[in-house]
Design an enzyme around this catalytic site. Sequence first.
Site, PDB file in Angstrom:
ATOM      1  N   ARG A 217       0.810  -1.223   0.000  1.00  0.00           N
ATOM      2  CA  ARG A 217       0.000   0.000   0.000  1.00  0.00           C
ATOM      3  C   ARG A 217       0.839   1.268   0.000  1.00  0.00           C
ATOM      4  NH1 ARG A 217      -3.763  -2.169   4.716  1.00  0.00           N
ATOM      5  NH2 ARG A 217      -1.798  -3.225   5.108  1.00  0.00           N
TER       6      ARG A 217
ATOM      7  N   LYS B 155       1.065 -18.875   5.154  1.00  0.00           N
ATOM      8  CA  LYS B 155       0.236 -19.251   6.282  1.00  0.00           C
ATOM      9  C   LYS B 155      -0.071 -18.008   7.123  1.00  0.00           C
ATOM     10  CE  LYS B 155       2.210 -20.847  10.078  1.00  0.00           C
ATOM     11  NZ  LYS B 155       2.832 -19.767  10.890  1.00  0.00           N
TER      12      LYS B 155
ATOM     13  N   ASP C  69       4.448 -23.840   3.444  1.00  0.00           N
ATOM     14  CA  ASP C  69       4.806 -24.057   4.847  1.00  0.00           C
ATOM     15  C   ASP C  69       6.324 -24.125   4.818  1.00  0.00           C
ATOM     16  OD1 ASP C  69       5.719 -25.407   7.200  1.00  0.00           O
ATOM     17  OD2 ASP C  69       3.647 -25.990   7.572  1.00  0.00           O
ATOM     18  N   HIS C  70       6.984 -23.074   5.340  1.00  0.00           N
ATOM     19  CA  HIS C  70       8.422 -22.974   5.094  1.00  0.00           C
ATOM     20  C   HIS C  70       9.213 -24.119   5.734  1.00  0.00           C
ATOM     21  CE1 HIS C  70       8.571 -21.045   9.075  1.00  0.00           C
ATOM     22  NE2 HIS C  70       9.858 -21.307   9.075  1.00  0.00           N
TER      23      HIS C  70
ATOM     24  N   LYS D 127      13.036 -26.761   4.558  1.00  0.00           N
ATOM     25  CA  LYS D 127      14.274 -27.018   5.316  1.00  0.00           C
ATOM     26  C   LYS D 127      14.880 -28.348   4.870  1.00  0.00           C
ATOM     27  CE  LYS D 127      12.472 -24.605   9.410  1.00  0.00           C
ATOM     28  NZ  LYS D 127      13.270 -23.437   9.672  1.00  0.00           N
TER      29      LYS D 127
ATOM     30  N   GLU E 125      11.283 -22.395  20.824  1.00  0.00           N
ATOM     31  CA  GLU E 125      11.910 -21.127  20.427  1.00  0.00           C
ATOM     32  C   GLU E 125      12.313 -20.360  21.672  1.00  0.00           C
ATOM     33  OE1 GLU E 125      10.035 -19.012  16.998  1.00  0.00           O
ATOM     34  OE2 GLU E 125       8.338 -20.238  17.577  1.00  0.00           O
TER      35      GLU E 125
ATOM     36  N   ASP F 248      -0.359 -21.262  15.169  1.00  0.00           N
ATOM     37  CA  ASP F 248       0.831 -20.680  14.536  1.00  0.00           C
ATOM     38  C   ASP F 248       1.833 -21.754  14.112  1.00  0.00           C
ATOM     39  OD1 ASP F 248       2.508 -18.534  13.743  1.00  0.00           O
ATOM     40  OD2 ASP F 248       3.630 -18.657  15.614  1.00  0.00           O
TER      41      ASP F 248
ATOM     42  N   HIS G 152       3.298 -26.513  10.826  1.00  0.00           N
ATOM     43  CA  HIS G 152       4.686 -26.993  10.794  1.00  0.00           C
ATOM     44  C   HIS G 152       4.836 -28.364  11.456  1.00  0.00           C
ATOM     45  CE1 HIS G 152       5.469 -23.025   9.516  1.00  0.00           C
ATOM     46  NE2 HIS G 152       5.712 -22.461  10.670  1.00  0.00           N
TER      47      HIS G 152
ATOM     48  N   LYS H  57       7.057 -20.573  22.776  1.00  0.00           N
ATOM     49  CA  LYS H  57       7.952 -19.417  22.670  1.00  0.00           C
ATOM     50  C   LYS H  57       8.571 -19.155  24.033  1.00  0.00           C
ATOM     51  CE  LYS H  57       6.082 -17.195  18.650  1.00  0.00           C
ATOM     52  NZ  LYS H  57       7.120 -17.449  17.655  1.00  0.00           N
TER      53      LYS H  57
HETATM   54  C1  BG6 Z   1       6.415 -19.090  11.725  1.00  0.00           C
HETATM   55  C2  BG6 Z   1       5.659 -18.633  12.936  1.00  0.00           C
HETATM   56  O1  BG6 Z   1       5.565 -19.757  10.832  1.00  0.00           O
HETATM   57  O2  BG6 Z   1       7.452 -19.976  12.123  1.00  0.00           O
HETATM   58  C3  BG6 Z   1       6.587 -17.974  13.933  1.00  0.00           C
HETATM   59  O3  BG6 Z   1       4.650 -17.722  12.554  1.00  0.00           O
HETATM   60  C4  BG6 Z   1       7.736 -18.889  14.255  1.00  0.00           C
HETATM   61  O4  BG6 Z   1       5.901 -17.594  15.108  1.00  0.00           O
HETATM   62  C5  BG6 Z   1       8.400 -19.389  12.988  1.00  0.00           C
HETATM   63  O5  BG6 Z   1       8.674 -18.153  15.029  1.00  0.00           O
HETATM   64  C6  BG6 Z   1       9.443 -20.438  13.285  1.00  0.00           C
HETATM   65  O6  BG6 Z   1      10.143 -20.702  12.113  1.00  0.00           O
HETATM   66  P1  BG6 Z   1      11.664 -21.118  12.157  1.00  0.00           P
HETATM   67  O7  BG6 Z   1      12.021 -21.432  10.748  1.00  0.00           O
HETATM   68  O8  BG6 Z   1      12.417 -19.972  12.736  1.00  0.00           O
HETATM   69  O9  BG6 Z   1      11.681 -22.311  13.067  1.00  0.00           O
END
Ligand code: BG6
Length: 520
Positions: A67, A172, A201-202, A206, A240, A259, A264, A360
């Site tokens: 934006r 996501k 989904d990242h 990995k 984390e 989340d 994941h 977290k």
């Molecule tokens: C994201 C979440 O999808 O994944 C975050 O929204 C989280 O809250 C993160 O911190 C963790 O990803 P990675 O690759 O750092 O383990």
Amino acid sequence: MATAKMSVRPEDLSHIPQGAERIPEAGIMVIFGASGDLTKRKLLPALFHLEQVGLLPKNFTILGVARRPLGDEFAADMRAGIVEFGDVDVSDPKLNDFVERIAYFPLRFDVPDDYAGLKTELDRIDKEKNLGGHRLFYLATAPEFFAGIIENLGAQNMAQPEHGQVGVVIEKPFGHDLESARELNRQVNAVFHESQVFRIDHYLGKETVQNILVFRFANGIFEPVWNRNYIDHVQITAAETLGVEGRGPFYEKAGALRDVVQNHMMELLSFVAMEPPSSFDAEAVRREKVKVWRAIPPVPIKDAVRGQYGPGIVEGKRAAGYRDEERVNPESGTETFAALRLEIENWRWAGVPFYLRAGKRLKRRATEISIQFKQPPLLIFNRMASQAACQEIQPNLLTIRIQPDEGISLRFGAKVPTTPNMDVCPVIMDFDYEAAFGKSSANGYERLLLDAMLGDQTLFSHRDGVEINWALYTPIIEAWAAKMPEVFPNYFAGTWGPECSDHLLERWGHKWRNDLGRKA
Ligand code: BG6
């Protein structure tokens, strides 16, 4: 504990092709929400890494869309992001040329006329650079804009053009419960064919996650013991040390279950539990994943526990409690920790508990899968062991370290030398990714972006998978929403989470592994 290392011989790597056959056709990537953190921290560094290894086509162009009325400062900001988050040298000879291919287009996501302007701009760039109409739209905005952007792309005929391949990558969270995910799927599929849709989904990008499949299906010796006859239980932890990092408003609505667990962690679980697919193509892999998820019965509410961090010390530094974080409700009931036990009702896994936990501000950053094997039927050495020299005989443990210290280790018992007894001590055989293959600065998005450009959906979620997982978690989310937890916060930042998480496993005679990480 003694540790043996494993390494790779250079001659074993020399035959690996460097991927020339995986260069996509020239095209443009249009990133919606490009002024957000994800673009400069993850997407642009990943694209530049692809450029460095020669996997991007020559005229590949990136158009950031958001934006804000930005000009050249957008490309400059992306350049800084690539250097900072991509671990790139400012004097890298490819950097300037790459940054010149980054452009920006201001657009209000909810204004249809702006999309007509975007179409004109895309056609212009396409003609100028001869891109053949190939386009990948990447939705990195807040989730409430996804449906509107998709509808507008459809209305302007940008989803099904006459020329070129077009796809859409959707970040996501994909919905916030079963009903909203179904609705979003309906809206997406009204405009794009499912073969054009890449729900990202990242975690699946990995290397260590993909390696779970290689470990299981490119080796013959693990599959015969990969079942209820040999495995006692499985633990999957995504811990984390970070808090919500300024994402308070997002996290307040999400919580740990939505989340991280629903997506994941369920992806990790499916890779551990799935049957061997007939091939590594999208359909075959997705089919097996979905079969695992479908075999999970509803989780009794007493088998899911939640937590929220209070103040504490994390990695030697003072950390505020969740309720004191920026833009978080001081009486928030959002969970920053979730743990649960589930089962998979099929012939391979019936009766084997899978424990999942994510949180977290925990003690250490570690995403790990621990496969704990059953004890041998008769512990003949236990009786002879001298207490001083050895610990109690421990069952075999296979640990897959997703991050950090990426690798795999196997724990087994070995005879302690020189003592007169048959003393048994646990020892570790360890495979360390970095030691074996060298340090990698890849962030996981490289592989997924490249796959999306190539139209390969193997490592992306299918609509069925997303809905099945929401169906599993929606009852827990609803039950938690209906009842505010009695004691929140219930764990100190910098610990392994609330006591109820330990009690959950104790009820089943198990214990969380808290010695996570190779350097633990
Ligand atoms: C994201 C979440 O999808 O994944 C975050 O929204 C989280 O809250 C993160 O911190 C963790 O990803 P990675 O690759 O750092 O383990």
